[in-house]
Design an enzyme around this catalytic site. Structure first.
Site, PDB file in Angstrom:
ATOM      1  N   CYS A 575      52.281  14.794 -68.747  1.00  0.00           N
ATOM      2  CA  CYS A 575      50.837  14.669 -68.589  1.00  0.00           C
ATOM      3  C   CYS A 575      50.222  13.976 -69.803  1.00  0.00           C
ATOM      4  O   CYS A 575      50.766  13.998 -70.909  1.00  0.00           O
ATOM      5  CB  CYS A 575      50.222  16.057 -68.415  1.00  0.00           C
ATOM      6  SG  CYS A 575      48.458  16.032 -68.025  1.00  0.00           S
ATOM      7  N   ASP A 577      47.680  14.984 -71.271  1.00  0.00           N
ATOM      8  CA  ASP A 577      47.000  16.019 -72.040  1.00  0.00           C
ATOM      9  C   ASP A 577      47.337  15.877 -73.524  1.00  0.00           C
ATOM     10  O   ASP A 577      48.505  15.746 -73.916  1.00  0.00           O
ATOM     11  CB  ASP A 577      47.432  17.401 -71.536  1.00  0.00           C
ATOM     12  CG  ASP A 577      46.528  18.498 -72.058  1.00  0.00           C
ATOM     13  OD1 ASP A 577      45.817  19.121 -71.247  1.00  0.00           O
ATOM     14  OD2 ASP A 577      46.528  18.739 -73.287  1.00  0.00           O
ATOM     15  N   ARG A 579      47.454  17.902 -75.839  1.00  0.00           N
ATOM     16  CA  ARG A 579      48.192  19.005 -76.458  1.00  0.00           C
ATOM     17  C   ARG A 579      49.700  18.897 -76.261  1.00  0.00           C
ATOM     18  O   ARG A 579      50.450  19.690 -76.842  1.00  0.00           O
ATOM     19  CB  ARG A 579      47.685  20.335 -75.881  1.00  0.00           C
ATOM     20  CG  ARG A 579      46.223  20.610 -76.173  1.00  0.00           C
ATOM     21  CD  ARG A 579      45.687  21.731 -75.315  1.00  0.00           C
ATOM     22  NE  ARG A 579      45.642  21.361 -73.893  1.00  0.00           N
ATOM     23  CZ  ARG A 579      45.219  22.162 -72.920  1.00  0.00           C
ATOM     24  NH1 ARG A 579      44.792  23.385 -73.226  1.00  0.00           N
ATOM     25  NH2 ARG A 579      45.215  21.757 -71.675  1.00  0.00           N
ATOM     26  N   HIS A 636      52.592  21.404 -67.600  1.00  0.00           N
ATOM     27  CA  HIS A 636      52.125  22.332 -68.633  1.00  0.00           C
ATOM     28  C   HIS A 636      51.114  23.300 -68.038  1.00  0.00           C
ATOM     29  O   HIS A 636      50.544  23.067 -66.951  1.00  0.00           O
ATOM     30  CB  HIS A 636      51.504  21.575 -69.808  1.00  0.00           C
ATOM     31  CG  HIS A 636      50.248  20.841 -69.457  1.00  0.00           C
ATOM     32  ND1 HIS A 636      48.994  21.373 -69.634  1.00  0.00           N
ATOM     33  CD2 HIS A 636      50.060  19.600 -68.927  1.00  0.00           C
ATOM     34  CE1 HIS A 636      48.080  20.497 -69.247  1.00  0.00           C
ATOM     35  NE2 HIS A 636      48.697  19.404 -68.802  1.00  0.00           N
ATOM     36  N   CYS A 639      46.736  22.922 -66.528  1.00  0.00           N
ATOM     37  CA  CYS A 639      46.567  21.479 -66.337  1.00  0.00           C
ATOM     38  C   CYS A 639      45.264  21.200 -65.580  1.00  0.00           C
ATOM     39  O   CYS A 639      45.052  21.706 -64.460  1.00  0.00           O
ATOM     40  CB  CYS A 639      47.757  20.914 -65.563  1.00  0.00           C
ATOM     41  SG  CYS A 639      47.658  19.130 -65.284  1.00  0.00           S
TER      42      CYS A 639
END
Length: 745
Positions: A575, A577, A579, A636, A639
């Site tokens: 992803c 993302d 993080r 993760h 999400c």
């Protein structure tokens, strides 16, 4: 067993025997020339060639290195013969061999590699200049002088008083040597030194030129045991050590160089030094020159196709047969032709390639100092001068201090001190620290691997003075706490701490330093938006500076090796993302992962709508060009993309592009509903995130090449789930076991 022995003999006959003949043809003229340059009987050069081939070849640690008389030792031998006489010089050679033998037995060979190559190359270049100058007088029909400077001074007069036939032979020899490398490959199969001497001898005989013939009246039959040198024993010991160390260093450096020319067994340096020691004891006892590994003959051996030490041994046998049965042929060689050969060899010893190499490492002063010292003062003095300068330059590099200063907009100073802090760097250190404005707040980073008391006192005194003037100093040590321990009165380590990578590279900017904490940014407002952009740019720029100062020097060798080609073993789809850090959660490094990131780590099914080529292109390139072994899909917890899918696209209503993209997650939602029914619970989102990973693995199988490689056992599909809250990575099993074709039970 019989087949292995037969195969070994066939390999020897096919490869080593022809190579030994090539080396033999190179070794005879070079051995005679080096003996003449050394002021020794010419037969001593042949004895050294025989012993270097048979003894050093049989007992040494290298399979293809060739040993024999070395031009680099000729200056030492000339001086020893002049001081002690020839038989005493042979005793010094014998004792030097015993020293080498002991060093080899006690595993000291690697220590010889600590000598700077710039010193060795500078020494050899100086020896080449001295040999060329001295032998040039013989080529011109005169005699060499006692030193290189005297030879240079007398050269104009020698040129003015040239002797016709002798000069013609010398010039003819040099011309043949120079032109031989430009001839066709078949012609160059004959070694250039042998061809040059043959042409010179035949021409002088055919035209009846008045030249000096080589005198080989000394024979092995007139052998007498070496005698003990008469004189100061300190000088005798020094001479023994000089011969042992120079011959040993030249042999070991040659051995390392030859190792890079062939693909066979690597050399045992301690065994090589032991073999050289025994060979020098033998050559000294038999009345030969000192023996060392020689690069010219070793290179010829490798290029001729040698596979084992039999080539080296056989070349020594051929030299022995030639000396005993055909020694009378040597008398046909004009002495001026041998001198011309030495002039040519001497010029070649000044290798410009070596100058370029040492220039790249800033060691030209060492090269020049050694070369000038050997020419003007002598071999031992020049080498010692070069070693001293190399040690001083190494000490300067090891104690070099770098001070970088940067001032923030609010006036706060950031100072980074890097290197090894010793008393030698105190003047530079105190000068830089005194330029910091009084009263300023200072963040002082000590990126050091050593600090002695002098450096500590300089920093500590400056800190106390700066704080007394109203300033503040915050010291941060990136390696061992040298300053903190010294300030507390604890005993510090007497040695440097090993360098290590920065231990905080993975932290977010907000957690690194107090002065890097992000300021609150209002949600609206043009000026505030510009401020936010400026802050992001500032953080990125600071991060780039930190990378260049700390990380880049550590990873540069890796990226240099990867610069021409990437060979990742994994395609990693995850992803977007912020993080998720693939290299962090997989402990991977540069060149390991071919990474694709998108919203929701989605893999559109083949032929699905809306059409997307980005992920498809990455899959095709990874499997068909890069040849990855594994494709990993990593989801993760929490999400946002899956939250949008779970809401039926409601959460992405104002983002049309995102809403269209999330349609690729409809199969994940359908499978989730099928499994969970209407039992929606607090952990439903994370369950969907895991199901989504499984569905994307299924989507990968819709691509023909992926399915074929999985079935063939060439590719593996792996699912991962990163739980952000617990910072743990979990394996996600596929929906169905993907067994390679032919493995079903």
């Amino acid at each position: 067993m019989f087949r292995d022995t037969q195969s070994s003999w066939i390999s020897t006959l096919r490869h080593d025997v022809p190579a030994s003949l090539v080396v033999f043809l190179v070794a005879v003229p070079l051995s005679l020339g080096i003996a003449m340059a050394s002021g020794a009987p010419l037969v001593a050069g042949l004895i050294a060639a025989v012993v270097g081939g048979i003894v050093a070849g049989a007992l040494g640690g290298s399979a293809v290195q060739v040993s024999g008389p070395a031009a680099g030792l000729s200056l030492v031998v000339v001086d020893l013969v002049h001081t002690y006489g020839w038989r005493a010089t042979c005793m010094i050679t014998l004792l030097a061999g015993a020293v080498q033998l002991l060093l080899g037995v006690f595993k000291a060979a690697r220590a010889a590699l600590a000598v700077s190559p710039a010193v060795i190359h500078g020494m050899l270049a100086a020896v080449g200049v001295i040999i060329a100058l001295s032998q040039l007088h013989i080529v011109l029909g005169g005699s060499s002088q006692h030193s290189a400077i005297a030879n240079l001074i007398e050269l104009p007069g020698q040129i003015a008083d040239m002797h016709g036939h002798k000069v013609a032979v010398g010039v003819l020899t040099i011309v043949v040597l120079a032109l031989w490398t430009r001839l066709p490959q078949r012609v160059k199969a004959v070694p250039a030194p042998l061809a040059a001497l043959f042409v010179a001898a035949v021409t002088a005989w055919a035209f009846g030129w008045d030249v000096t013939r080589v005198d080989l009246s000394e024979s092995v039959g007139e052998w007498a045991f070496p005698v003990w040198p008469a004189g100061d024993w300190h000088m005798i010991v020094s001479s023994v050590l000089l011969v042992a160390l120079l011959a040993g260093c030249e042999s070991l450096l040659c051995c390392v160089a030859v190792d890079g020319m062939h693909g066979g067994r690597r050399a045992d340096l301690d065994q090589e030094l032991t073999g050289q020691g025994v060979a020098n004891m033998a050559t000294g006892a038999l009345g030969g020159l000192p023996v060392a590994g020689v690069i010219v003959r070793s290179t010829a051996n490798v290029k001729a196709g040698a596979r084992t030490r039999m080539s080296t041994i056989l070349h020594g046998v051929w030299v022995l047969v030639f000396a005993l049965g055909f020694g009378w042929l040597i008398k046909l060689i004009p002495l001026e032709a041998l001198a011309a050969l030495l002039v040519f060899i001497g010029v070649q010893m000044v290798n410009l390639g070596h100058v370029k190499k040492v220039h790249g490492h800033g060691e030209v002063p060492v090269y020049a100092m050694t070369m000038a010292g050997v020419i003007l003062l002598g071999l031992a003095e020049g080498v010692l001068a070069g070693l001293a300068l190399a040690a001083l330059l190494a000490l300067r590099r090891l104690t070099q201090v770098t001070v970088l200063k940067r001032e923030d907009r609010d006036g706060r100073m950031h100072v980074t001190i890097s290197g090894s802090l010793t008393f030698l760097g105190v003047p530079r250190l105190t000068r830089e620290l005194r330029t910091i404005p009084a009263g300023a707040d200072v963040d002082l980073d000590l990126n050091i691997d050593f600090m002695d008391n002098g450096a500590f006192e300089a920093i500590h005194s400056w800190r106390l003075d700066h704080e007394r003037m109203g300033g503040a100093v915050h010291i941060d040590e990136l390696h061992d706490e040298w300053y903190a321990l010294a300030a507390s009165g604890a005993r510090t380590s007497p040695v440097k701490s090993p360098p290590k990578a920065p231990d905080r590279w993975w932290l977010p900017w907000a957690h690194r330093r107090r002065h890097e904490e992000p300021r609150p940014v209002p949600a609206e407002g043009g000026s505030d938006g510009a401020s936010a952009a400026g802050q992001a740019e500032c953080l990125l720029t600071a991060g780039a500076r930190e990378y260049h100062s700390r990380t880049a020097p550590l990873v540069k060798p890796i990226f240099t090796a990867l610069a021409k080609q990437q060979q990742p073993s994994h395609l990693f789809i995850t992803c977007a993302d912020s993080r998720i850090m693939p290299s962090l959660i997989t402990s991977s490094g540069p060149g390991d992962l071919f990474t694709v990131r998108n919203i929701g780590n989605l893999v559109p099914r083949r032929g699905s709508e809306p059409h997307d080529d980005s992920v498809v292109a990455a899959i095709e390139y990874a499997t068909q060009v890069l040849g990855v072994h594994t494709i990993t899909v990593c989801g993760h917890s929490g999400c946002g993309a899956m939250a949008g899918v779970l809401s039926g696209g409601v959460q992405a209503g104002s983002l049309p592009g995102l809403r269209r993209w999330l349609r690729h997650g409809n199969h994940s939602l359908a499978r989730f509903i099928e499994a969970e029914g209407e039992r929606l619970h607090s952990g439903a989102l994370d369950v969907l995130c895991r199901v989504n990973v499984q569905q994307q693995l299924e989507n990968l199988m819709t691509y023909r090449k992926v399915e074929e490689q999985v079935r063939a056992g060439k590719l593996e599909l792996v699912g991962l789930f990163f739980d952000i809250g617990s910072a743990r990575v979990h394996m996600v099993p596929p929906l169905r076991q993907m067994v390679p074709a032919g493995r079903e039970d």
